[in-house]
Design a protein around this motif. Structure first.
Motif, mmCIF file in Angstrom:
data_model
loop_
_atom_site.group_PDB
_atom_site.id
_atom_site.type_symbol
_atom_site.label_atom_id
_atom_site.label_comp_id
_atom_site.label_asym_id
_atom_site.label_seq_id
_atom_site.Cartn_x
_atom_site.Cartn_y
_atom_site.Cartn_z
ATOM 1 N N ARG A 97 34.037 43.451 30.818
ATOM 2 C CA ARG A 97 33.983 43.091 32.239
ATOM 3 C C ARG A 97 33.045 41.904 32.432
ATOM 4 O O ARG A 97 33.400 40.925 33.098
ATOM 5 N N ILE A 102 33.958 39.555 35.722
ATOM 6 C CA ILE A 102 34.628 40.403 36.703
ATOM 7 C C ILE A 102 33.601 41.297 37.388
ATOM 8 O O ILE A 102 32.773 41.935 36.738
ATOM 9 N N VAL A 109 41.306 44.423 38.718
ATOM 10 C CA VAL A 109 41.401 42.981 38.526
ATOM 11 C C VAL A 109 42.367 42.725 37.379
ATOM 12 O O VAL A 109 42.286 43.377 36.337
ATOM 13 N N ARG A 111 44.215 39.970 34.670
ATOM 14 C CA ARG A 111 44.118 38.691 33.968
ATOM 15 C C ARG A 111 45.302 38.603 33.006
ATOM 16 O O ARG A 111 45.598 39.550 32.287
#
Length: 123
Positions: A97, A102, A109, A111
């Motif tokens: 993270r 993040i 989240v 990506r």
């Protein structure tokens, strides 16, 4: 049938499928397996960073999304993965993270890591 160079990669993928029982079609990654999968030349990897035990409407929608990707023609080179982050105890995957900047308050989240790249694209 498989080249020996591909065998370790496939072995890791198969092992991680056993841990992703909550989201059919996605694999769980941790700090050890993440660099072995993400950045490979085999798949684009869509990674969801979230708390270790997500629940609710967003999680239900995510499960449907993963199912749709798994069945979509032309998306067989996209691998969907989960990184469950803990903010207690051993703080599992908190290093990942932090590595990708993040904020836990923003979970979930997403990506996208294009094939062969360790540089994510916010999704």
């Amino acid at each position: 049938f498989f080249s020996m160079g591909l065998f370790p990669f496939l072995f890791i993928v198969l092992l991680t499928f056993g841990h992703a029982a909550d989201v059919k079609g996605a694999i769980d990654l941790d700090s050890v397996s993440f660099p072995k999968i993400v950045g490979s030349s085999h798949f684009d990897v869509l990674v969801k960073f979230d708390k270790s035990y997500p629940y609710g409407d967003k999680e239900d929608q995510y499960k449907e999304f993963v199912k749709t990707i798994g069945q979509a023609p032309g998306l067989n080179t996209v691998l969907v993965a989960n990184v469950g982050v803990e903010d207690y105890g051993d703080k599992k995957n908190d290093d990942l993270r932090e590595q990708f900047g993040i904020n836990a308050d923003d979970f979930p989240v997403f990506r996208l890591f294009p094939r062969g790249s360790t540089v994510p694209i916010p999704f």
